[in-house]
Write an enzyme that holds these catalytic residues in place. Structure first.
Site, mmCIF file in Angstrom:
data_model
loop_
_atom_site.group_PDB
_atom_site.id
_atom_site.type_symbol
_atom_site.label_atom_id
_atom_site.label_comp_id
_atom_site.label_asym_id
_atom_site.label_seq_id
_atom_site.Cartn_x
_atom_site.Cartn_y
_atom_site.Cartn_z
ATOM 1 N N LYS A 110 32.001 49.743 46.209
ATOM 2 C CA LYS A 110 33.319 50.561 46.642
ATOM 3 C C LYS A 110 34.343 49.508 45.767
ATOM 4 O O LYS A 110 34.170 48.461 45.867
ATOM 5 C CB LYS A 110 33.877 50.623 48.339
ATOM 6 C CG LYS A 110 33.596 49.283 49.085
ATOM 7 C CD LYS A 110 34.905 48.313 48.966
ATOM 8 C CE LYS A 110 34.831 47.155 49.638
ATOM 9 N NZ LYS A 110 35.923 46.094 49.368
ATOM 10 N N ASP A 134 32.568 46.945 56.471
ATOM 11 C CA ASP A 134 32.423 48.194 55.302
ATOM 12 C C ASP A 134 31.215 49.082 55.310
ATOM 13 O O ASP A 134 31.230 49.946 54.553
ATOM 14 C CB ASP A 134 32.521 47.401 54.034
ATOM 15 C CG ASP A 134 33.779 46.612 53.723
ATOM 16 O OD1 ASP A 134 34.770 47.001 54.285
ATOM 17 O OD2 ASP A 134 33.810 45.585 52.900
#
Ligand code: C5P
Length: 307
Positions: free
Chosen positions: A17, A143
């Site tokens: 990401k 995350d």
């Protein structure tokens, strides 16, 4: 794609990401910082193969740095945590084929943990919903839930509260991957230190970036990308300034440090422009390697099941 896997194995592919927007608030009593972020999964993947075994092992191949090759690895912890929930032993061999840079600000460790949760749940035929897996993901790291979801999503809390975002177009990026890594806790601590010295937040309102994502021109996004951790990452690794200048000089629409760094993400007009910017930046010797990626990419998904 045809994958050849031994019986008793599954393989999960999981994306890296970048953060299109990362507003960091105050440090909380639990040590985490309150965040408002826009996560964006990109087409740079780790493949995690999980096989039945006599005990728990974690091995990695590829990658640009040291990863603990035992159960202390976040992926190993994911297997242990899921096994506890299922009332069984975490006896699996976890093999991580790494493309996501280690300690690069792209949540590679979190991605491997998310892939392990999904893979073990399939291998062990656990009757868990995605929401139940996501609840365990939250315990493992801020995350990890997003690595399961993928796409483009807003994250709040410490980053673990995820809401999907409408993104109308594919974005194209050149990534500049650094030789060394940065430790996320050190970058947050550096931001606290800089703020004590008077540094103020510079990112804009999240609403503006959400609006820009819902219309089709990437140039509209370019001026809105922002990351509060960027100043701290540069303070710890001043050479990042050269990488950011290089991206701008070579024609990227906008450049920013990805998460806690040191990977730099360069937004481009289209795939061809991204390949062009990546090739030019590679020629300047400001980073270890470059990659061309697109987003949004899907979250962790099973690509082979020989369980
Ligand atoms: O959640 P995760 O384990 O990935 O976080 C790693 C470290 O990054 C935390 O221990 C903390 O130092 C820092 N962090 C933070 N605020 C967040 C997320 C991470 O301070 N929202």
């Amino acid at each position: 794609m045809i994958s050849v896997l031994p019986t008793g194995s599954v393989r999960v592919r999981v994306p890296a990401k970048i953060n299109l927007h990362l507003a960091v608030g105050n440090r909380r009593p639990d040590g985490f910082h309150e965040l408002v972020t826009v996560f964006h999964a990109v087409s740079l993947f780790d493949d995690v193969t999980i096989s039945s075994a006599d005990d728990l092992t974690v091995t990695t191949s590829g990658g640009n740095g040291e990863i603990p090759a035992d159960a202390a690895n976040l992926a190993g912890r994911a297997a242990i945590r899921l096994a506890q929930q299922a009332g069984r032993e975490p006896n699996v061999r976890i093999e991580i084929a790494k493309l996501i840079p280690v300690a690069g600000g792209m949540a590679g460790g979190s991605a491997d943990a998310a892939a392990t949760l999904l893979g073990c749940a399939h291998l062990w035929r656990l009757d868990l919903t995605r929401a139940e897996i996501a609840a365990i993901a939250i315990e493992l790291g801020s995350d990890v839930p997003f690595a399961l979801t993928g796409g483009t999503a807003m994250g709040t809390g410490r980053g673990e509260q995820i809401v999907p975002v409408l993104a109308r177009h594919q974005l194209h990026w050149a990534l500049a991957i650094a030789g060394g890594g940065l430790a996320t806790p050190a970058v947050f601590a550096e931001l606290d230190r800089l703020r004590e010295q008077g540094l103020r937040s510079r990112v804009g309102a999240v609403e503006d970036i959400l609006a820009a994502l819902s219309q089709p021109d990437p140039a509209q996004l370019a001026g809105l990308l922002g990351n509060d951790l960027q100043a701290a990452a540069i303070s710890l690794q001043p050479g990042l300034r050269r990488v950011l200048y290089a991206g701008a000089a070579e024609g990227a629409l906008s450049c920013l440090v990805s998460g806690s760094g040191p990977t730099v993400a360069m937004l481009c007009r289209d795939a061809e422009h991204a390949a062009d910017v990546a090739a030019r930046v590679a020629g300047l010797d400001v980073c270890r390697s470059v990659r061309v990626v697109g987003g949004p990419a899907p979250g962790a998904r099973l690509v082979a099941d020989h369980g």
